[in-house]
Design an enzyme around this catalytic site. Structure first.
Site, short mmCIF file in Angstrom:
data_model
loop_
_atom_site.label_atom_id
_atom_site.label_comp_id
_atom_site.label_asym_id
_atom_site.label_seq_id
_atom_site.Cartn_x
_atom_site.Cartn_y
_atom_site.Cartn_z
N PRO A 2 28.89 36.69 -74.07
CA PRO A 2 29.05 37.18 -75.42
C PRO A 2 29.33 36.12 -76.47
O PRO A 2 30.37 35.47 -76.45
CB PRO A 2 30.26 38.09 -75.29
CG PRO A 2 31.01 37.57 -74.09
CD PRO A 2 30.19 36.54 -73.43
N GLU A 3 28.43 36.00 -77.41
CA GLU A 3 28.72 35.28 -78.65
C GLU A 3 28.84 36.34 -79.73
O GLU A 3 28.82 37.53 -79.43
CB GLU A 3 27.61 34.26 -78.94
CG GLU A 3 27.40 33.29 -77.79
CD GLU A 3 26.32 32.25 -78.06
OE1 GLU A 3 26.15 31.85 -79.22
OE2 GLU A 3 25.62 31.85 -77.10
N HIS A 105 34.65 44.56 -59.81
CA HIS A 105 35.14 43.84 -61.00
C HIS A 105 35.50 44.75 -62.17
O HIS A 105 35.60 44.27 -63.29
CB HIS A 105 34.15 42.77 -61.45
CG HIS A 105 33.78 41.81 -60.35
ND1 HIS A 105 34.73 41.10 -59.65
CD2 HIS A 105 32.59 41.48 -59.83
CE1 HIS A 105 34.11 40.36 -58.74
NE2 HIS A 105 32.82 40.57 -58.82
N ARG A 127 33.85 37.12 -63.78
CA ARG A 127 34.45 35.78 -63.73
C ARG A 127 35.88 35.75 -64.22
O ARG A 127 36.58 34.75 -64.07
CB ARG A 127 33.58 34.80 -64.54
CG ARG A 127 32.24 34.58 -63.90
CD ARG A 127 31.35 33.70 -64.73
NE ARG A 127 31.75 32.30 -64.67
CZ ARG A 127 31.10 31.32 -65.28
NH1 ARG A 127 30.04 31.59 -66.01
NH2 ARG A 127 31.52 30.09 -65.19
#
Length: 297
Positions: A2-3, A105, A127
Site C-alpha cells: 500500500p502506497e 494471517h 508480513r
DNA sequence: ATCATGACCTGTTAGC
DNA sequence: TGCTAACAGGTCATGA
C-alpha cells in the site's frame, strides 16, 4: 501493497461500512503486529461509535466518538476485508462458526453493528509490518509518526515552491527524498519511480538541485509537483495497483499496474513519445529503482 | 544533522 | 521435484 492510492482505495471501501457504526467487539488474535497492540486496546475501542475514517499519507485514522483515534498502518502486506455476519453458514443450512472463514494471517477483528445489521471488518497481514496505535484526541502528538508527516501530495499546499523548499539543500538522491514521509506523505517505491519518469527527472539527481539556483528556477520542482499529483490521482481513479493482493472493498482488483511507465518494466522500451531509451533497474538505498536513462535527467 | 545499510517477517518466484 | 537465493508495495535503529 500500500502506497497512498492503495490506502485511499481501502479507505473509500471501508468508510461506508465503518462510519456511523458501533464497534461491538474488538478481537486480537495475537499480541502484536510490528509493535505490540496498545494497552487495553480492545477495552478502549469496544462500545464506541466511529465518527470518521480518514487518511494521512499512508495512515488510516479511525476517529471514535468520545474516545481515542485508532491509527492504522498497512505496512507492506496489510489488507482489510468485510464480512457480513450470518451469510456463509446459513446458506449451508447449519450453524455459523466463527472459525469457518478464518484465513491465515487474520490478526484483528472489528465486530461492528450499523443500522441493525452486523458485520466484521478483518485485518490480515502476512508480513506483520503493519501496526495499530491509539491517539488521544486531546494531544496532536508531534512525537508520533503521524504528527511528523510532511506535505499532503494531493492538497493545495503541494506547490512547486513548497516542494522546492522541502528539498532545498538536500544532497540525497531525488528518489530517496520522495520516499521520506516527513517531507512528502504518501509516495512509496512505485509512485516515486513513476512520478520521476513523468517529470523527466533522474532518480540520481541530488534532491536540492531541482530548487534552483537562478539559471534553473523552480521549473523542475513545478514539473515534479505536477507529476506527483497527476500520477497519484490517476492511480486512485484506477483503484490503486494490484501486484499481489491489493483489492477494493468489493473484492475487485485495482488496475493501475497496467499503466506503469517504468515500474517492473526493466528491459522494455520507454513509452515516452520520441524516446528510444530502455527502462533500467538499479539499486538505491536498498530498493529497486526503475527509470529511463535516456529521457530522465 | 544527513545519508546508506541492515533488520523486521512471510510468501513467491527464478534458477540450479 | 526439491532446494536456495533473491526479491517484494514500508519504516526504523544503527553507524559512518
Amino acid at each position: 501493497m500500500p502506497e497512498l492510492p492503495e490506502v485511499e482505495t481501502v479507505r473509500r471501501g471501508l468508510a461506508p461500512v465503518l462510519e456511523g457504526a458501533t464497534i461491538r467487539r474488538l478481537q486480537l488474535r495475537r499480541p502484536d503486529l510490528r509493535y505490540p497492540f496498545p494497552a487495553d486496546f480492545a477495552a478502549r475501542v469496544a462500545g464506541r461509535r466511529v465518527r470518521s475514517l480518514s487518511r494521512r499519507g499512508k495512515y488510516l485514522l479511525m476517529e471514535l466518538e468520545s474516545g481515542p483515534c485508532v491509527v492504522m498502518h498497512l505496512g507492506m502486506s496489510g489488507s482489510f476485508r468485510i464480512e457480513m455476519s450470518g451469510m456463509g453458514g446459513e446458506k449451508l443450512g447449519r450453524m455459523y462458526h466463527e472459525t469457518d472463514r478464518l484465513e491465515r494471517h487474520d490478526h484483528v477483528f472489528f465486530d461492528i453493528c450499523r443500522d441493525g445489521s452486523e458485520s466484521r471488518v478483518i485485518y490480515n497481514d502476512p508480513r506483520r509490518f503493519g501496526f495499530m496505535a491509539l491517539l488521544s484526541s486531546n494531544e496532536p502528538d508531534e512525537t508520533s509518526p503521524v504528527g511528523r508527516l510532511g506535505l499532503d501530495p494531493l492538497g493545495n499546499a503541494m506547490s512547486a515552491d513548497a516542494l522546492a523548499q522541502c528539498f532545498d539543500g538536500m544532497t540525497a538522491p531525488l528518489k530517496s527524498a520522495l520516499l521520506d514521509q516527513r517531507r512528502i506523505a504518501g509516495l512509496g517505491n512505485i509512485y516515486a519511480c513513476e512520478a520521476l519518469w513523468q517529470a523527466g527527472l533522474s532518480p540520481l539527481r541530488p534532491a536540492g538541485t531541482i530548487c534552483g539556483p537562478a539559471d534553473r528556477p523552480a521549473r523542475e520542482a513545478a514539473a515534479l509537483a505536477e507529476a506527483i499529483r497527476e500520477v497519484l490521482q490517476r492511480a486512485i481513479a484506477a483503484g490503486g495497483s494490484t501486484l499481489r493482493d491489493h483489492r477494493l472493498a468489493d473484492g475487485s482488483l485495482g488496475y493501475f499496474q497496467h499503466s506503469f511507465a517504468v515500474y517492473d518494466r526493466a528491459g522494455h522500451a520507454c513509452i515516452r513519445p520520441h524516446c528510444n531509451g530502455t527502462i533500467e533497474r538499479m539499486r538505491q538505498a536498498g530498493r529497486s529503482t526503475f527509470w529511463c536513462p535516456a529521457c530522465q535527467s
